[in-house]
Design a protein around this motif. Structure first.
Motif, short mmCIF file in Angstrom:
data_model
loop_
_atom_site.label_atom_id
_atom_site.label_comp_id
_atom_site.label_asym_id
_atom_site.label_seq_id
_atom_site.Cartn_x
_atom_site.Cartn_y
_atom_site.Cartn_z
N HIS A 1 3.29 28.58 -12.68
CA HIS A 1 4.65 29.35 -12.53
C HIS A 1 5.86 28.65 -12.92
N CYS B 1 10.25 22.91 -10.31
CA CYS B 1 9.82 24.43 -10.39
C CYS B 1 10.55 25.04 -11.60
N HIS C 1 4.29 24.86 -14.57
CA HIS C 1 3.62 23.78 -14.01
C HIS C 1 2.67 24.49 -13.01
N HIS D 1 0.00 24.87 -9.21
CA HIS D 1 -0.03 24.68 -7.94
C HIS D 1 -1.39 24.99 -7.71
NI NI Z 1 6.30 25.05 -8.40
#
Ligand code: NI
Length: 136
Positions: free
Chosen positions: A16, A35, A41, A43
């Motif tokens: 995201h 972020c 990147h 998660h």
């Molecule tokens: Ni993030």
């Protein structure tokens, strides 16, 4: 009749980027930090789906875990696992994919599928130390 909760734990990976298109790049970076990385990147999301209700007198189940597991697979995992949430999903085309918003979207995908009388709670871990709950 006594109510009890059953929890199914699932996992998905997704990429995201947190970004507000009405803000400058500087402000986005300031607010969202890493972020906001333009190239996205990932998660490793841990998802706990809690269903609360009375046991069915015939089965002794609140909900059959096989049914719950298939529901989560169909509605959530097939949709988000190994996806770029911003680019690959309808749900986050115009919605910032924060853990908060992801949890609310997951709730809205699952809730209509449950039998009436069953309540739903979503817990979503974005990291082992950060999670959100909806409804809280
Ligand atoms: Ni993030």
């Amino acid at each position: 009749m006594n109510k009890i909760a059953i929890v199914r734990c699932e996992h998905f990976n997704a990429a995201h980027r947190l970004h507000n298109k009405n803000w400058s790049d500087v402000k986005n970076k300031e607010v969202f930090g890493k972020c906001n990385n333009p190239n996205y990147h990932g998660h490793n999301y841990d998802l706990e789906v809690k269903v609360i209700g009375a046991c069915d007198p015939e089965t002794g189940y609140v909900i059959d875990t096989k049914i719950l597991s298939n529901l989560i697979k169909d509605k959530v995992l097939d949709r988000f696992d190994h996806k770029n949430l911003n680019l690959d999903t309808q749900e986050f085309k115009d919605l910032n994919p924060t853990a908060e918003n992801i949890a609310i979207v997951i709730y809205d995908l699952l809730a209509p599928e449950l039998a009436s009388g069953l309540a739903l709670k979503i817990k979503l871990y974005e990291t082992p130390r950060n999670y959100v709950e909806y409804p809280y």
